[in-house]
Design an enzyme around this catalytic site. Sequence first.
Site, short mmCIF file in Angstrom:
data_model
loop_
_atom_site.label_atom_id
_atom_site.label_comp_id
_atom_site.label_asym_id
_atom_site.label_seq_id
_atom_site.Cartn_x
_atom_site.Cartn_y
_atom_site.Cartn_z
N LYS A 1 0.86 -1.19 0.00
CA LYS A 1 0.00 0.00 0.00
C LYS A 1 0.89 1.24 0.00
O LYS A 1 1.80 1.36 0.82
CB LYS A 1 -0.90 0.01 1.24
CG LYS A 1 -1.78 1.26 1.34
CD LYS A 1 -2.79 1.14 2.47
CE LYS A 1 -2.30 1.68 3.78
NZ LYS A 1 -2.24 3.15 3.86
N ASP B 1 -3.50 4.35 -1.84
CA ASP B 1 -4.45 4.78 -0.81
C ASP B 1 -4.48 6.31 -0.72
O ASP B 1 -3.87 6.89 0.17
CB ASP B 1 -4.00 4.13 0.51
CG ASP B 1 -4.87 4.51 1.70
OD1 ASP B 1 -6.02 4.93 1.51
OD2 ASP B 1 -4.38 4.36 2.84
N LYS C 1 -7.51 8.13 -1.02
CA LYS C 1 -8.81 8.53 -0.45
C LYS C 1 -9.39 9.79 -1.10
O LYS C 1 -9.59 10.81 -0.45
CB LYS C 1 -8.67 8.76 1.06
CG LYS C 1 -8.16 7.57 1.84
CD LYS C 1 -8.19 7.86 3.34
CE LYS C 1 -7.72 6.69 4.18
NZ LYS C 1 -6.28 6.42 4.13
N ASP D 1 -14.01 14.67 -3.77
CA ASP D 1 -14.15 15.99 -4.41
C ASP D 1 -15.43 15.94 -5.25
O ASP D 1 -16.18 14.96 -5.16
CB ASP D 1 -12.91 16.27 -5.27
CG ASP D 1 -12.63 17.77 -5.42
OD1 ASP D 1 -13.60 18.53 -5.63
OD2 ASP D 1 -11.45 18.17 -5.32
N THR E 1 -11.42 4.97 11.09
CA THR E 1 -11.40 4.36 12.44
C THR E 1 -10.94 5.36 13.50
O THR E 1 -11.11 5.12 14.68
CB THR E 1 -10.50 3.10 12.47
OG1 THR E 1 -9.30 3.41 11.78
CG2 THR E 1 -11.18 1.93 11.80
N ARG F 1 3.22 -1.15 10.75
CA ARG F 1 4.33 -1.25 11.71
C ARG F 1 4.66 -2.65 12.21
O ARG F 1 5.85 -2.93 12.43
CB ARG F 1 4.09 -0.27 12.86
CG ARG F 1 4.30 1.18 12.40
CD ARG F 1 3.62 2.17 13.30
NE ARG F 1 2.16 2.07 13.20
CZ ARG F 1 1.33 2.82 13.91
NH1 ARG F 1 1.81 3.69 14.77
NH2 ARG F 1 0.02 2.69 13.76
O1 C5P Z 1 1.19 0.63 11.15
P1 C5P Z 1 -0.24 0.19 11.04
O2 C5P Z 1 -0.39 -1.32 10.91
O3 C5P Z 1 -1.11 0.77 12.12
O4 C5P Z 1 -0.72 0.79 9.64
C1 C5P Z 1 -2.04 0.76 9.21
C2 C5P Z 1 -2.17 1.45 7.88
O5 C5P Z 1 -3.55 1.49 7.53
C3 C5P Z 1 -1.69 2.90 7.87
O6 C5P Z 1 -1.16 3.15 6.56
C4 C5P Z 1 -2.95 3.69 8.10
O7 C5P Z 1 -2.89 4.96 7.53
C5 C5P Z 1 -3.99 2.83 7.38
N1 C5P Z 1 -5.37 3.02 7.84
C6 C5P Z 1 -5.76 2.79 9.15
N2 C5P Z 1 -7.07 2.99 9.52
C7 C5P Z 1 -7.98 3.39 8.61
C8 C5P Z 1 -7.60 3.61 7.28
C9 C5P Z 1 -6.26 3.41 6.93
O8 C5P Z 1 -4.94 2.41 9.98
N3 C5P Z 1 -9.23 3.53 8.98
#
Ligand code: C5P
Length: 233
Positions: free
Chosen positions: A33, A60, A62, A65, A120, A212
Amino acid sequence: MRKRDVIIACDFSSAEETMKFLDKFREKKPFVKIGMELYYAEGPSIVREIKRRGHRIFLDLKLHDIPNTVKKAMAVLSRLDVDMCNVHAAGTIEMMRAAVEGLTREDGTRPLLIAVTQLTSTSEERMQKELLINATINDTVVKYAQNAKEAGLDGVVCSPLEAGMVKKACGEEFMTVTPGIRFADGEAGDQVRITTPARAREIGTDYIVVGRPITAAADPVAAYRRCVAEFVG
Ligand code: C5P
């Protein structure tokens, strides 16, 4: 049935850092992603380079517009040959339909298109007080998912804990892509509504997005393999 897969969130700020990370994956090339940070830092060239290396890409960005602007922007992303991209469902069914139109190539093919329902990070209290949406988060997520389906999209991004109700409302074939994944023995970081890869599999989501727990692991390839083993089997 659609094949489950793990998508690695490449939340890096430069191409150099990203390539150093991707170089570690010598065998299977993971689905990755690319988010706003990396795309805005490096532009379309980062997409082309990662694609050239054989990865599938979820871009991603998003989009949200007026329909005409989203349609034209989507046509550009489609030419970049990404595999999946997204819009905010809050942009309305009309905007989502325009996105599908823009994405669809002359030969009728197009990348997968999914919609963000409620982020979220938005609490029910904020949604009601600041956005004046007088409903529960769950009802809003389900309604936005139904709107996305009506507009012809392939699925939604949602919390893994919401994936079950989205499937129930929109059907098994409607795709769910879920971030908020942590190993049972890992750190939550800033994520709140989290679940493990194994539990996400039980819930029945199609793709998990993992950042992460893989990118910050001492051995990212081993962490990726562990995710795949728990989620895909
Ligand atoms: O590091 P981590 O596993 O928390 O990364 C989750 C990824 O998913 C990040 O790129 C974050 O921006 C994305 N994301 C999220 N929650 C959302 C939409 C996207 O954590 N509702």
